[in-house]
Every structure is written in structure tokens, then in C-alpha cells.
Design a protein around this motif. Structure first.
Motif, short mmCIF file in Angstrom:
data_model
loop_
_atom_site.label_atom_id
_atom_site.label_comp_id
_atom_site.label_asym_id
_atom_site.label_seq_id
_atom_site.Cartn_x
_atom_site.Cartn_y
_atom_site.Cartn_z
N ARG A 40 0.85 -1.19 0.00
CA ARG A 40 0.00 0.00 0.00
C ARG A 40 0.88 1.24 0.00
NH1 ARG A 40 -4.24 0.76 4.35
NH2 ARG A 40 -4.81 2.43 2.97
N TYR A 42 2.21 4.97 -0.04
CA TYR A 42 1.61 6.23 0.40
C TYR A 42 2.70 7.27 0.57
CZ TYR A 42 3.32 5.50 5.16
OH TYR A 42 4.13 5.32 6.24
N GLY A 44 3.49 10.56 3.18
CA GLY A 44 3.06 11.14 4.44
C GLY A 44 3.83 12.42 4.71
N THR A 63 -1.68 12.60 4.28
CA THR A 63 -1.31 11.40 3.54
C THR A 63 -1.88 11.46 2.13
OG1 THR A 63 -3.24 10.13 4.27
CG2 THR A 63 -1.24 9.93 5.60
N VAL A 64 -1.15 10.81 1.24
CA VAL A 64 -1.61 10.65 -0.13
C VAL A 64 -1.56 9.16 -0.43
CG1 VAL A 64 -1.15 11.14 -2.56
CG2 VAL A 64 -0.71 12.89 -0.84
N THR A 65 -2.71 8.60 -0.81
CA THR A 65 -2.81 7.18 -1.15
C THR A 65 -3.59 7.06 -2.46
OG1 THR A 65 -4.94 6.81 -0.05
CG2 THR A 65 -2.95 6.59 1.32
N ASP A 66 -3.90 5.83 -2.83
CA ASP A 66 -4.72 5.63 -4.02
C ASP A 66 -6.14 6.16 -3.82
OD1 ASP A 66 -5.51 3.72 -2.18
OD2 ASP A 66 -5.47 2.05 -3.60
N GLN A 67 -6.49 6.52 -2.60
CA GLN A 67 -7.80 7.10 -2.29
C GLN A 67 -7.78 8.63 -2.35
OE1 GLN A 67 -10.51 5.00 -1.65
NE2 GLN A 67 -8.99 3.53 -2.35
N MET A 69 -5.84 12.53 -1.24
CA MET A 69 -5.17 13.18 -0.12
C MET A 69 -6.13 13.36 1.05
SD MET A 69 -3.94 16.92 0.52
CE MET A 69 -3.21 17.31 2.07
N CYS A 101 5.07 7.91 9.99
CA CYS A 101 5.57 8.30 8.67
C CYS A 101 6.90 9.04 8.81
CB CYS A 101 4.55 9.14 7.91
SG CYS A 101 4.15 10.70 8.71
N PRO A 131 -1.32 5.15 6.86
CA PRO A 131 -1.99 6.29 6.23
C PRO A 131 -3.44 6.49 6.63
CG PRO A 131 -1.94 4.47 4.68
CD PRO A 131 -1.24 4.00 5.94
#
Length: 185
Positions: A40, A42, A44, A63-67, A69, A101, A131
């Protein structure tokens, strides 16, 4: 404080981070960021503002993820805490913030407590899971050990991290966190 940012690499996983401590007129500011790869991935980012005694006044974790920010704001007013403007009595009494992070938040109790060798203290902290950005109160035990390799050493123990040995530079910024992070060359 840190004249140049410190950089760390994650051990046992892919990731790298950078952070610095900035002295300000009324306290200190910690700025850190990390990119973590793996199952996963991410990004941070953490900003912490303290008073002159190194007690946290506020923190922001992003955080920045596939979902996309997400961000979280924590504030301490005396012993009372709020998260994103909502009062959080379950965090009352916390003095520190820790977000996995970055290893930079270890600097907070190292600088504030001023432990003598062999001395230990318990510290309540607001632990921000990254995240996911959930927050809970965690009790951390900090023990100052004998120096090793010319660096000051601490044992940090809590339910979120387990027990690890941390070496710090002369400013209290982590160099190594056993099994988790090592300062990048």
C-alpha cells in the motif's frame, strides 16, 4: 537546530523520508515527509509545532494514497486535545504526537525530558496511524541508555511500536531506530 534536513531509509520495507527541526521565536517546528512503497504505497507529511519546552501545541498529518489526499489537525490546549476541531477527551493528558511516517517525532521526548543515563519516564502521546489517520492515546516509556558509538541512546517502548533502541545526534534527532529506520548517507 538541524542545519540541514536529516534523511532516513526504512528498514524491512521500501521507503525514504526527510525531516528537520526549525527553531522559532516561541518554540520549535518539526517538518517531515516520507514516501513508502510496498503493498500500500503512500506519501506522508507531518508538521508539529511545540512551545519552548518541546510540548506539542498542534500537529498536522497529511497522507496521499490511491484514495487521494487526506489531512488531520491536532491541537492541544493545556491538557485538552481536539482533532479536526472536535474535542477528544480520550487524548487528554498527551504531551507528544507520534506518526509512523517519520522517526523525527522521537526528538520531542528526547529534548523535553532531559533524562539522565539510566533514568526512565512515561509519556502519553497521541499516536496517529498512517496512512489511515486514526488517532489514539498511547503510553510510551523512554529510558536513556549508555552512549554507543559516540551517540546518545534511548530505549523506547510502547504498545504501538514495541521496544526499540534509538540513537540520536547531538540535537536529539534520530540516527537509527532499531529495525525500523537508519539515517541515509
Amino acid at each position: 537546530m538541524c542545519e540541514l534536513p536529516a534523511a532516513w531509509r526504512r528498514l524491512g520495507g521500501e521507503g525514504t523520508g526527510v525531516g528537520t527541526v526549525i527553531a522559532e521565536r516561541d518554540g520549535f517546528r518539526l517538518e517531515a515527509a516520507e514516501a513508502a512503497a510496498g503493498e500500500r504505497p503512500y506519501g506522508g507529511r507531518l508538521t508539529v509545532r511545540t512551545d519552548l519546552a518541546w510540548a506539542v501545541l498542534r500537529a498536522r498529518v497529511e497522507t496521499v494514497t490511491d484514495q487521494g489526499m487526506r489531512a488531520l489537525d491536532l491541537r492541544r490546549d493545556g491538557a485538552l486535545w481536539s482533532v479536526d476541531g472536535t474535542r477528544r477527551p480520550d487524548l487528554d493528558g498527551c504531551v507528544d504526537v507520534c506518526a509512523p511516517c517519520t522517526p523525527l517525532t522521537v526528538t520531542l521526548p528526547v529534548r523535553r525530558l532531559g533524562l539522565r543515563r539510566g533514568e526512565a519516564r512515561d509519556v502519553a502521546m497521541a499516536w496517529v496511524e498512517v496512512p489511515g489517520l486514526t488517532v489514539r492515546k498511547v503510553l510510551r516509556r523512554c529510558t536513556r541508555l549508555e552512549p554507543s558509538g559516540g551517540r546518545e541512546c534511548y530505549e523506547i517502548s510502547d504498545e504501538a511500536l514495541g521496544t526499540v533502541t534509538v540513537t540520536v545526534d547531538r540535537e536529539g534527532v534520530p540516527v537509527d531506530i532499531e529495525g525500523l529506520y537508519a539515517r541515509a548517507a
